[in-house]
Design a protein around this motif. Structure first.
Motif, PDB file in Angstrom:
ATOM      1  N   ARG A  70       0.839  -1.204   0.000  1.00 42.98           N
ATOM      2  CA  ARG A  70       0.000   0.000   0.000  1.00 42.98           C
ATOM      3  C   ARG A  70       0.871   1.249   0.000  1.00 42.98           C
ATOM      4  NH1 ARG A  70      -2.658  -0.352   4.737  1.00 42.98           N
ATOM      5  NH2 ARG A  70      -1.011   0.877   5.681  1.00 42.98           N
ATOM      6  N   ASP A  71       1.909   1.268   0.841  1.00 41.24           N
ATOM      7  CA  ASP A  71       2.804   2.430   0.890  1.00 41.24           C
ATOM      8  C   ASP A  71       3.532   2.610  -0.437  1.00 41.24           C
ATOM      9  OD1 ASP A  71       2.020   2.855   3.485  1.00 41.24           O
ATOM     10  OD2 ASP A  71       3.830   1.984   4.381  1.00 41.24           O
ATOM     11  N   ALA A  72       4.001   1.508  -1.018  1.00 43.35           N
ATOM     12  CA  ALA A  72       4.711   1.582  -2.295  1.00 43.35           C
ATOM     13  C   ALA A  72       3.810   2.151  -3.388  1.00 43.35           C
ATOM     14  CB  ALA A  72       5.231   0.204  -2.697  1.00 43.35           C
ATOM     15  N   THR A 118       1.122   4.020  -2.937  1.00 40.06           N
ATOM     16  CA  THR A 118       0.728   5.381  -2.585  1.00 40.06           C
ATOM     17  C   THR A 118       1.819   6.386  -2.943  1.00 40.06           C
ATOM     18  OG1 THR A 118      -0.630   4.559  -0.769  1.00 40.06           O
ATOM     19  CG2 THR A 118      -0.036   6.870  -0.689  1.00 40.06           C
ATOM     20  N   ASN A 119       3.072   5.967  -2.805  1.00 42.27           N
ATOM     21  CA  ASN A 119       4.192   6.891  -2.972  1.00 42.27           C
ATOM     22  C   ASN A 119       4.968   6.706  -4.276  1.00 42.27           C
ATOM     23  OD1 ASN A 119       3.780   8.046  -0.360  1.00 42.27           O
ATOM     24  ND2 ASN A 119       4.698   6.211   0.517  1.00 42.27           N
ATOM     25  N   CYS A 120       4.320   6.162  -5.288  1.00 48.98           N
ATOM     26  CA  CYS A 120       5.041   5.949  -6.549  1.00 48.98           C
ATOM     27  C   CYS A 120       4.397   6.755  -7.673  1.00 48.98           C
ATOM     28  CB  CYS A 120       5.052   4.463  -6.911  1.00 48.98           C
ATOM     29  SG  CYS A 120       3.456   3.854  -7.465  1.00 48.98           S
ATOM     30  N   SER A 121       5.168   6.930  -8.735  1.00 45.43           N
ATOM     31  CA  SER A 121       4.634   7.636  -9.906  1.00 45.43           C
ATOM     32  C   SER A 121       4.117   6.648 -10.947  1.00 45.43           C
ATOM     33  CB  SER A 121       5.705   8.540 -10.513  1.00 45.43           C
ATOM     34  OG  SER A 121       6.833   7.759 -10.878  1.00 45.43           O
ATOM     35  N   ALA A 146       5.780  -0.313  -9.771  1.00 42.65           N
ATOM     36  CA  ALA A 146       5.857  -0.643  -8.344  1.00 42.65           C
ATOM     37  C   ALA A 146       5.387  -2.072  -8.099  1.00 42.65           C
ATOM     38  CB  ALA A 146       5.018   0.343  -7.529  1.00 42.65           C
TER      39      ALA A 146
END
Length: 127
Positions: A25-27, A29-32, A37
């Motif tokens: 989830r974090d990956a 949320t914080n990827c372009s 990802a």
């Protein structure tokens, strides 16, 4: 196995150092690039048996879902692990007790994962 087995596996794995739902989830949320990802997560967390990698395209051709494949591998490995634990249980002496207690300590966090409970329980019986 039911579909809930995959859902329940989200609990416990992060406790033993394996990236799970929170990491993913974090990956995402914080990827372009979510696709990249996901591909990176799959590459980093795939089954590390080189002999299995060539099988994946063949399974795809036959319409076998990756989930079904991975569940069958997990079931086979679970049974082999239970047999190994029982083998350790037949040994004599303090080394047996030490090994079983160490395995129990390492495996207890995954008791929340329904498909892995038999491993923990087989160890509990012998400890």
């Amino acid at each position: 196995m039911s579909g809930s087995a995959g859902h329940s596996s989200a609990f416990g794995i992060e406790e033993i150092g394996i990236p799970g739902k929170d990491f993913l989830r974090d990956a995402l949320t914080n990827c372009s690039d979510p696709t990249k990802a996901i591909e990176e997560f799959q590459a980093e967390n795939e089954i590390l048996l080189p002999s299995l990698r060539p099988m994946l395209p063949l399974l795809d051709l036959h319409g076998t879902r990756r989930l079904d494949f991975h569940l069958s591998v997990m079931e086979e490995l679970r049974e082999k692990l239970i047999l190994k634990i029982k083998e350790i249980g037949t040994q004599d002496g303090r080394e047996k007790d030490k090994k079983l207690k160490e395995l129990l300590h390492k495996s207890f966090p995954v008791i929340k994962i329904k498909p892995l409970r038999p491993v923990v329980c087989s160890n509990l019986i012998l400890t």
